[in-house]
Design an enzyme around this catalytic site. Sequence first.
Site, PDB file in Angstrom:
ATOM      1  N   ASP A  25       3.408  21.766  -3.409  1.00 10.65           N
ATOM      2  CA  ASP A  25       3.077  22.513  -2.195  1.00 10.65           C
ATOM      3  C   ASP A  25       4.336  23.050  -1.518  1.00 10.65           C
ATOM      4  O   ASP A  25       4.262  23.663  -0.463  1.00 10.65           O
ATOM      5  CB  ASP A  25       2.236  21.685  -1.220  1.00 10.65           C
ATOM      6  CG  ASP A  25       2.931  20.435  -0.707  1.00 10.65           C
ATOM      7  OD1 ASP A  25       4.061  20.132  -1.160  1.00 10.65           O
ATOM      8  OD2 ASP A  25       2.345  19.743   0.153  1.00 10.65           O
ATOM      9  N   ASP A  71       3.947  17.562  -5.913  1.00  5.57           N
ATOM     10  CA  ASP A  71       2.585  18.103  -5.916  1.00  5.57           C
ATOM     11  C   ASP A  71       2.563  19.611  -5.736  1.00  5.57           C
ATOM     12  O   ASP A  71       1.501  20.211  -5.575  1.00  5.57           O
ATOM     13  CB  ASP A  71       1.722  17.418  -4.853  1.00  5.57           C
ATOM     14  CG  ASP A  71       2.146  17.757  -3.428  1.00  5.57           C
ATOM     15  OD1 ASP A  71       3.319  18.138  -3.234  1.00  5.57           O
ATOM     16  OD2 ASP A  71       1.309  17.620  -2.515  1.00  5.57           O
ATOM     17  N   ASP A 128       8.110  20.572  -5.548  1.00  2.00           N
ATOM     18  CA  ASP A 128       8.147  19.120  -5.401  1.00  2.00           C
ATOM     19  C   ASP A 128       7.030  18.536  -6.255  1.00  2.00           C
ATOM     20  O   ASP A 128       6.398  19.240  -7.041  1.00  2.00           O
ATOM     21  CB  ASP A 128       8.017  18.718  -3.930  1.00  2.00           C
ATOM     22  CG  ASP A 128       6.726  19.225  -3.293  1.00  2.00           C
ATOM     23  OD1 ASP A 128       6.140  20.196  -3.828  1.00  2.00           O
ATOM     24  OD2 ASP A 128       6.295  18.666  -2.274  1.00  2.00           O
ATOM     25  N   SER A 131       3.529  13.451  -3.212  1.00  2.00           N
ATOM     26  CA  SER A 131       4.399  14.601  -2.990  1.00  2.00           C
ATOM     27  C   SER A 131       5.796  14.382  -3.552  1.00  2.00           C
ATOM     28  O   SER A 131       5.973  14.183  -4.736  1.00  2.00           O
ATOM     29  CB  SER A 131       4.423  14.923  -1.496  1.00  2.00           C
ATOM     30  OG  SER A 131       5.100  16.120  -1.233  1.00  2.00           O
TER      31      SER A 131
END
Length: 452
Positions: A249, A247, A245, A108
């Site tokens: 999400d 990843d 960010d 992340s």
Amino acid sequence: MPLFGTDGVRGLANGPLTADLALTLAQATAVVLGQGRTAEARKAAGKRLTAVVARDPRVSGEFISAAVSAGLASSGVDVLDAGVLPTPAAAYLIADIEADFGVMVSASHNPAPDNGIKIFARGGVKLPDVVEQRIEHAMTGPKLQPTGAGVGRIRRFADAEDRYVVHLLASLPHRLDGLHVVLDCAHGAASGVSPETFRDAGARVTVIGADPDGLNINDGVGSTHLDSLAAEVVRHGADLGIAHDGDADRCLAVDARGRIVDGDQIMAILAVSMKDRGHLVENTLVATVMSNLGLHRAMSDQGITVVQTGVGDRYVLEAMNEGGYSLGGEQSGHVIMSEYATTGDGLLTGLHLMAEMARQGKTLAQLAAIMTVYPQVLVNVRGVDRSLAASDQGVADAVAAVSAELGDSGRVLLRPSGTEEMVRVMVEAADADAAQSYADRLAGVVRERLAL
């Protein structure tokens, strides 16, 4: 310490998170998630289980995802390798092709040396704690070791990105024509798919942070570093900026003047829009205890109920599932729109935020004005006994005194850390200096009363 944290398994790649660990974890996942009525019916029909595997572009993701795929295939699971894609894309694809489960390799917003493994069950949903515990226990047990035709195959998921883009575009209530957005992709998983999707939706797109080299993910860019995005929005005269960010999400935004529009403000805008269009189930928004007091007041004014949860998108999602609600999220930019996604989706959120700008013909600043952001001060008090935070009478008296002084113009929250001997003191007030003063005062009491 348990292997699974609040969002999967995470750690320094080739530190605690090794290829051996990834392979063993994948094998244990096949054992545990290969059970159940649907899986057994598939196996009874002579079909192998199927899993989707995706990753963000950090360099260690190459060997970790390879180890995950090897562990699954060696357990008789067919693997569809989706390559570099956002976490919400992996979750969507699992549901879309009716895979039995899936794995996302990402850390992340963490720096490049870290990595992580997130496991999704059938339908693209995150695992409950009890299933994670079963997987961890299965890591020391017998593995599935089919031979011959029983071993799994690893194939490229050729149209993975196209399926995800089509899904996002189909969700939009309004095209984005005429809007200019600066996208910050954090040199992460959204670097390829996000600019393409926003352009296909009609927006004019300027891109930063979209040149991943495996080592620069989140390095001075993305949702945790908004200064560059704000500067680029102002420099280009764009209507807004959107930051993901690593990843993707999460979604945070900046308006045309470079001012931050956080997750609470985004949720307020989307909640009102969804209510107006009849898409906000029970006129209810789910948010964590860290969401700003201004969000609660704005929603109350709009006839929208706010259900509060603990900190973490998994708790938001649990409450949404229990109540059948359609919108929830966190101040950090994890926003869940359950009509279209099973997890936070930064692209989906950004697209719908811009769609509301286009629908109403308003600027982002005008839409965000629906909510007054109260100054919020957070003080981390370290070296204290966190277990006593809720029971110490002296602390309780101090909290009650400050709460009484604030009245309806603010609030106090004490939150023990889940991993460290630390208590977080959060104070909101109409005035920033007052919030800081009250927070320092309470932090002093916590330090004195709970010192180790």
